[in-house]
Design a protein around this motif. Sequence first.
Motif, PDB file in Angstrom:
ATOM      1  N   ALA A 190      18.142  29.784  -8.043  1.00  0.00           N
ATOM      2  CA  ALA A 190      18.522  29.441  -7.359  1.00  0.00           C
ATOM      3  C   ALA A 190      20.423  29.682  -6.603  1.00  0.00           C
ATOM      4  CB  ALA A 190      19.020  28.119  -6.954  1.00  0.00           C
ATOM      5  N   VAL A 191      21.081  29.773  -7.719  1.00  0.00           N
ATOM      6  CA  VAL A 191      22.170  30.401  -7.409  1.00  0.00           C
ATOM      7  C   VAL A 191      21.952  31.789  -6.987  1.00  0.00           C
ATOM      8  CG1 VAL A 191      24.284  31.075  -9.250  1.00  0.00           C
ATOM      9  CG2 VAL A 191      23.744  28.760  -8.594  1.00  0.00           C
ATOM     10  N   THR A 192      21.241  32.415  -7.910  1.00  0.00           N
ATOM     11  CA  THR A 192      20.222  34.296  -7.747  1.00  0.00           C
ATOM     12  C   THR A 192      21.009  33.980  -6.202  1.00  0.00           C
ATOM     13  OG1 THR A 192      20.821  34.793  -9.807  1.00  0.00           O
ATOM     14  CG2 THR A 192      19.960  36.341  -7.902  1.00  0.00           C
ATOM     15  N   LEU A 193      19.333  33.842  -6.093  1.00  0.00           N
ATOM     16  CA  LEU A 193      18.873  33.798  -4.414  1.00  0.00           C
ATOM     17  C   LEU A 193      19.929  33.718  -3.381  1.00  0.00           C
ATOM     18  CD1 LEU A 193      15.713  32.431  -2.832  1.00  0.00           C
ATOM     19  CD2 LEU A 193      17.596  32.200  -2.158  1.00  0.00           C
ATOM     20  N   MET A 194      20.663  32.623  -3.319  1.00  0.00           N
ATOM     21  CA  MET A 194      21.723  32.249  -2.830  1.00  0.00           C
ATOM     22  C   MET A 194      22.679  32.628  -2.571  1.00  0.00           C
ATOM     23  SD  MET A 194      21.066  29.118  -0.900  1.00  0.00           S
ATOM     24  CE  MET A 194      20.600  27.603  -0.747  1.00  0.00           C
ATOM     25  N   THR A 195      23.770  33.630  -3.793  1.00  0.00           N
ATOM     26  CA  THR A 195      24.710  34.233  -3.924  1.00  0.00           C
ATOM     27  C   THR A 195      24.765  36.208  -3.925  1.00  0.00           C
ATOM     28  OG1 THR A 195      25.364  33.164  -6.472  1.00  0.00           O
ATOM     29  CG2 THR A 195      26.195  31.969  -4.490  1.00  0.00           C
ATOM     30  N   GLU A 196      23.355  36.872  -4.473  1.00  0.00           N
ATOM     31  CA  GLU A 196      23.771  37.574  -5.052  1.00  0.00           C
ATOM     32  C   GLU A 196      22.154  38.624  -3.634  1.00  0.00           C
ATOM     33  OE1 GLU A 196      25.005  38.786  -9.094  1.00  0.00           O
ATOM     34  OE2 GLU A 196      24.744  36.827  -8.834  1.00  0.00           O
ATOM     35  N   GLY A 197      20.908  37.251  -3.476  1.00  0.00           N
ATOM     36  CA  GLY A 197      20.350  38.149  -3.118  1.00  0.00           C
ATOM     37  C   GLY A 197      20.551  39.800  -2.237  1.00  0.00           C
ATOM     38  N   ARG A 198      19.311  40.315  -3.217  1.00  0.00           N
ATOM     39  CA  ARG A 198      19.708  42.074  -1.910  1.00  0.00           C
ATOM     40  C   ARG A 198      18.530  41.190  -0.818  1.00  0.00           C
ATOM     41  NH1 ARG A 198      24.522  41.906  -4.430  1.00  0.00           N
ATOM     42  NH2 ARG A 198      25.339  43.289  -4.167  1.00  0.00           N
TER      43      ARG A 198
ATOM     44  N   GLY B 105      27.053  31.680   0.152  1.00  0.00           N
ATOM     45  CA  GLY B 105      26.091  31.603   1.004  1.00  0.00           C
ATOM     46  C   GLY B 105      25.799  33.385   1.205  1.00  0.00           C
ATOM     47  N   ALA B 106      26.347  33.958   0.486  1.00  0.00           N
ATOM     48  CA  ALA B 106      25.901  35.229   1.042  1.00  0.00           C
ATOM     49  C   ALA B 106      24.937  36.307   0.982  1.00  0.00           C
ATOM     50  CB  ALA B 106      27.811  36.691   0.328  1.00  0.00           C
ATOM     51  N   GLY B 107      24.678  35.800  -0.309  1.00  0.00           N
ATOM     52  CA  GLY B 107      22.903  36.260  -0.432  1.00  0.00           C
ATOM     53  C   GLY B 107      22.176  36.654   0.270  1.00  0.00           C
ATOM     54  N   HIS B 108      21.388  37.957   0.831  1.00  0.00           N
ATOM     55  CA  HIS B 108      20.650  38.377   1.102  1.00  0.00           C
ATOM     56  C   HIS B 108      19.111  38.213   1.077  1.00  0.00           C
ATOM     57  CE1 HIS B 108      24.595  40.109   3.540  1.00  0.00           C
ATOM     58  NE2 HIS B 108      23.362  40.185   4.154  1.00  0.00           N
ATOM     59  N   THR B 109      18.489  37.789   2.510  1.00  0.00           N
ATOM     60  CA  THR B 109      17.483  37.594   2.536  1.00  0.00           C
ATOM     61  C   THR B 109      16.384  38.234   3.731  1.00  0.00           C
ATOM     62  OG1 THR B 109      17.558  35.241   1.658  1.00  0.00           O
ATOM     63  CG2 THR B 109      15.537  35.334   2.589  1.00  0.00           C
ATOM     64  N   SER B 110      15.396  38.620   2.972  1.00  0.00           N
ATOM     65  CA  SER B 110      14.163  39.402   3.915  1.00  0.00           C
ATOM     66  C   SER B 110      12.679  38.307   4.291  1.00  0.00           C
ATOM     67  CB  SER B 110      13.923  40.224   3.690  1.00  0.00           C
ATOM     68  OG  SER B 110      14.863  41.252   3.746  1.00  0.00           O
ATOM     69  N   TRP B 111      13.324  38.490   5.800  1.00  0.00           N
ATOM     70  CA  TRP B 111      12.057  37.291   5.902  1.00  0.00           C
ATOM     71  C   TRP B 111      10.868  37.904   6.785  1.00  0.00           C
ATOM     72  CZ3 TRP B 111      12.072  32.231   5.327  1.00  0.00           C
ATOM     73  CH2 TRP B 111      12.738  31.242   4.955  1.00  0.00           C
TER      74      TRP B 111
ATOM     75  N   TYR C   3       6.203  42.089  -3.365  1.00  0.00           N
ATOM     76  CA  TYR C   3       7.463  40.687  -3.321  1.00  0.00           C
ATOM     77  C   TYR C   3       8.277  41.082  -2.360  1.00  0.00           C
ATOM     78  CZ  TYR C   3      10.230  36.209  -2.561  1.00  0.00           C
ATOM     79  OH  TYR C   3      11.178  35.808  -1.880  1.00  0.00           O
ATOM     80  N   ALA C   4       9.541  40.926  -1.515  1.00  0.00           N
ATOM     81  CA  ALA C   4      10.675  42.004  -1.501  1.00  0.00           C
ATOM     82  C   ALA C   4      11.605  41.178  -0.491  1.00  0.00           C
ATOM     83  CB  ALA C   4      10.352  43.634  -0.929  1.00  0.00           C
ATOM     84  N   SER C   5      12.637  40.156  -0.920  1.00  0.00           N
ATOM     85  CA  SER C   5      12.690  39.166   0.233  1.00  0.00           C
ATOM     86  C   SER C   5      14.353  39.109  -0.350  1.00  0.00           C
ATOM     87  CB  SER C   5      12.251  37.744  -0.065  1.00  0.00           C
ATOM     88  OG  SER C   5      13.070  36.480   0.790  1.00  0.00           O
ATOM     89  N   TRP C   6      14.716  38.933  -1.590  1.00  0.00           N
ATOM     90  CA  TRP C   6      15.722  39.044  -2.259  1.00  0.00           C
ATOM     91  C   TRP C   6      16.031  39.157  -3.227  1.00  0.00           C
ATOM     92  CZ3 TRP C   6      16.194  37.135  -7.231  1.00  0.00           C
ATOM     93  CH2 TRP C   6      15.061  36.114  -7.636  1.00  0.00           C
ATOM     94  N   ASN C   7      15.777  40.325  -3.535  1.00  0.00           N
ATOM     95  CA  ASN C   7      14.923  40.684  -4.907  1.00  0.00           C
ATOM     96  C   ASN C   7      15.125  42.079  -5.338  1.00  0.00           C
ATOM     97  OD1 ASN C   7      12.309  40.398  -3.920  1.00  0.00           O
ATOM     98  ND2 ASN C   7      11.508  40.999  -5.806  1.00  0.00           N
ATOM     99  N   GLY C   8      16.108  42.445  -4.473  1.00  0.00           N
ATOM    100  CA  GLY C   8      16.468  43.172  -4.945  1.00  0.00           C
ATOM    101  C   GLY C   8      17.866  44.166  -5.934  1.00  0.00           C
ATOM    102  N   GLU C   9      18.130  44.671  -6.580  1.00  0.00           N
ATOM    103  CA  GLU C   9      18.680  45.309  -7.822  1.00  0.00           C
ATOM    104  C   GLU C   9      20.065  44.897  -7.250  1.00  0.00           C
ATOM    105  OE1 GLU C   9      19.341  48.557 -11.368  1.00  0.00           O
ATOM    106  OE2 GLU C   9      19.822  48.938  -9.189  1.00  0.00           O
TER     107      GLU C   9
END
Length: 305
Positions: A268-276, A198-204, A121-127
Amino acid sequence: MHVFVAGATGVLGRRLVPQLVRRGHRVTATTTSEAKLPMLDQMGAEGVLMDGLDAASVGEAVAAAQPDAIAHQMTSISPKPDMKHPDRWFATTNRLRSEGTDHLIAAAQATGVSHIVAQSYASWNGERTGGWVKTEEDPLDPGEGRMRPGANAIRHLEDAIAEVDGAALRYGWLYGPGAIDDTVAVVRKRQFPIVGGGAGHTSWVHLDDAANATVLALEQKAQGVFNIVDDEPAPVSEWLPHLAACAGAKPPMRVPVWLARVLAGDFAVTLMTEGRGFTNAKAKRELGWELSYPSWREGFKEELQ
């Protein structure tokens, strides 16, 4: 090639099996439900019952099939999201990524299977340090609190697959037929707000593109870790309003970080604000992977028409 697809009736397995069959491969496909065996037959596979958390069940299924390669697609994610308790939401999937992976590897070694491709899995969970977009060389987020069991399970899977020279495919947030119905339902109710800026990044990645990458990794006996994501990692503040618009919903509401943490928890906060997010350059370069859906922008529109 004879491919053993473990977890073939999930949203990705249902797209992967037909692609393998169309490419001329023989497929043995597993399910935990006898009622789903006819579905596998209709897809052109030989369906078998298997419990991925039972070592004997896995060993017997793989030994009976005698495949050339294994595609590990076993997950069990509850359709009802529980962002506040990701450890509960992904509890069975975490076991399938750890215990289930070990069972498949043991069965492969006992049967002489030469290659395994497994779902990571690699969507928002980079360091959560440095830039917003990560490569395969960058560490994944180690997880904190209720996020740690999931991070540990992913790390276990990737380490175990590396030891047998297999491939771990880090799929982004999957969308496509049946994949985000529950998410869209929440968006339509305006219950999926943007947290903070909403700065956290997501890959789809679209299901069909993820399945195609899996076929290529199997056919090429790929080794190592690959990010299987589309071309446009993006902040939540961009993709969530677009998803809402495509779904015919009102724009998402915005809530402050402190309130989101109380209502929805740290995940939810991590995904939305800090996700890579992640880059797909390696998969394109080494697998020759080409996307049918280069961006979630077009993909969401088509999916939700």
